[in-house]
Write a protein that holds these residues in place. Structure first.
Motif, PDB file in Angstrom:
ATOM      1  N   SER A  14       0.861  -1.065   0.013  1.00  0.00           N
ATOM      2  CA  SER A  14       0.125   0.018  -0.014  1.00  0.00           C
ATOM      3  C   SER A  14       1.011   1.309   0.145  1.00  0.00           C
ATOM      4  CB  SER A  14      -0.970  -0.076   1.431  1.00  0.00           C
ATOM      5  OG  SER A  14      -1.544  -0.923   1.296  1.00  0.00           O
ATOM      6  N   VAL A  17       0.812   6.445   4.102  1.00  0.00           N
ATOM      7  CA  VAL A  17      -0.196   7.436   4.487  1.00  0.00           C
ATOM      8  C   VAL A  17       0.582   8.969   4.448  1.00  0.00           C
ATOM      9  CG1 VAL A  17      -1.678   8.289   6.326  1.00  0.00           C
ATOM     10  CG2 VAL A  17      -1.990   6.072   5.255  1.00  0.00           C
ATOM     11  N   GLN A 147     -10.456  -0.138   2.877  1.00  0.00           N
ATOM     12  CA  GLN A 147      -9.208   0.899   3.523  1.00  0.00           C
ATOM     13  C   GLN A 147      -9.725   1.607   4.392  1.00  0.00           C
ATOM     14  OE1 GLN A 147      -6.667  -0.751   2.008  1.00  0.00           O
ATOM     15  NE2 GLN A 147      -8.030  -2.108   1.124  1.00  0.00           N
ATOM     16  N   GLU A 151      -5.901   5.697   4.141  1.00  0.00           N
ATOM     17  CA  GLU A 151      -5.486   4.969   2.872  1.00  0.00           C
ATOM     18  C   GLU A 151      -6.052   5.098   1.524  1.00  0.00           C
ATOM     19  OE1 GLU A 151      -4.203   0.881   5.716  1.00  0.00           O
ATOM     20  OE2 GLU A 151      -6.230   0.965   4.822  1.00  0.00           O
TER      21      GLU A 151
END
Length: 400
Positions: A14, A17, A147, A151
């Motif tokens: 991912s 952030v 998510q 995210e």
């Protein structure tokens, strides 16, 4: 023979952030009308997608007009928007078939695939130069409804950056991977000035080699290229796809299914089977008597909206100021603030903007043309040559 895993290369980490990005997105949101800042993601046991006309994980069924972020799900009568998901991979081949048949496409691009190599990044420029519509499909192809809010925003912003750093434009339209969307994700999109798009006709190209789901004409059979093409043709003939017939339609079939007089069809451009299906589907669409259009032409809320946000919009100006690669300071908690601009993702000082001449091409085409022209390049874009290698280097750490 085992079905090939066409999505192995999509399983990347991912994106990080970035607290500042979330703070900025919150400054654009009208939380009283479109709350999302304190809403939790969908349960991990639920993919968040709509099911059979029932409610989503946190909202009304797709296609209702109860929510200003309602998905674009069908085209006006006698219009057909061909769409391609998950590229750019074999995008040059899909473009060649479109060109040969004098029709247009909308391409929902995955950010990590753009950054994977210079060839795939150049396909983004090629799509833009050819006048096709470019749209968002997340950074990693994860289910957005599962998510966290931070995210979701990172997935969107990195996807935007991957495209912006090639063509200098921020796409207006976003298709949630796996169709996984709920009201929280819808409302994030509203705040950013983005529009979600789904489909109401599916070629099943991504399922070639697997068993077709029940309830359709080829249910229970192993999907071949020929069966995938046949399924789309049959669905077109009966004016509904049984798996996508719960959006508001134009009538009822004998089976009670909603029927449609215009279509947004789902295709892909990442595997050889996808291209083989496209070789059957695209000529059929071109000869169907339906006008070939872009997804933006089918938006039931923002009629004929531009492909891209206005260059002067708050979101575009923010994206333009992001420097890559990110630093440790970028990833640290954000203690600053932004002035509130509700709905400011696609506006300046709260004034709604639908793009205009800076927003990109708007029009569709019939069998006699390929659109209304190519959007002009802007100074925000990087070249698809030397500068592109630096762009890829800035992203590469995120996808290894």
């Amino acid at each position: 023979m085992e079905t090939p895993d066409n999505y192995a290369s999509y399983r990347v980490p991912s994106p990080p952030v970035v607290p500042k990005w979330t703070a900025f997105a919150k400054s654009l949101g009208d939380q009283a009308t479109y709350p999302w800042a304190t809403t939790s993601p969908a349960p991990k046991t639920n993919d968040g997608g709509a099911t059979g006309g029932g409610p989503n994980a946190k909202g009304a069924a797709w296609g209702t007009l109860e929510n200003k972020a309602t998905e674009v799900y069908a085209c006006p009568p006698n219009q057909w928007a061909l769409t391609f998901d998950d590229g750019p991979v074999l995008t040059d081949q899909a473009m060649a078939i479109l060109k040969a048949n004098n029709v247009v496409g909308t391409f929902f691009l995955v950010g990590s695939k753009i950054a994977e190599n210079a060839t795939q990044a150049k396909f983004v420029q090629d799509l833009y130069d050819a006048g096709h519509q470019i749209a968002l499909h997340s950074w990693t192809h994860r289910q957005m409804s599962l998510q966290s809010t931070d995210e979701v925003i990172s997935e969107l912003f990195f996807n935007i950056l991957a495209i912006y750093n090639v063509i200098g434009k921020v796409p207006r339209y976003f298709r949630p991977p796996y169709s996984a969307i709920d009201d929280r994700v819808r409302n994030i999109l509203v705040s950013l000035g983005l529009r979600p798009a789904i489909w109401n006709l599916e070629s099943l190209d991504a399922g070639v080699g697997s068993i077709a789901p029940g309830g359709i004409d080829i249910g229970g059979q192993k999907i071949t290229v020929e069966l995938a093409i046949s399924h789309l043709k049959n669905s077109f003939a009966q004016k509904f796809d049984p798996r996508w017939s719960y959006f508001p339609g134009t009538g009822k079939a004998a089976t009670g299914e909603n029927t449609y007089s215009g279509f947004i069809s789902l295709e892909h451009d990442i595997a050889a089977a996808d291209i083989q299906v496209a070789q059957g589907v695209i000529p059929f669409a071109a000869q169907s008597g339906y006008k070939s259009v872009f997804v933006s032409n089918c938006d039931q809320i923002m009629s004929n909206a531009s492909f891209y946000l206005d260059d002067n919009s708050a979101l575009v100006q923010f994206i333009k100021g992001i420097k890559l690669p990110l630093t440790a300071e970028d990833l640290a908690p954000f203690t600053g603030s932004f002035p509130a601009i509700p709905g400011g993702g696609s506006s300046v000082n709260g004034a709604a903007s639908t793009g205009g001449s800076n927003g990109g091409s708007n029009g569709g085409s019939s069998s006699g043309g390929s659109g209304t022209g190519t959007p002009a390049k802007t100074s925000g874009a990087v070249s698809a040559t030397a500068s592109l290698s630096g762009f890829i280097a800035a992203f590469i750490a995120l996808i290894l």
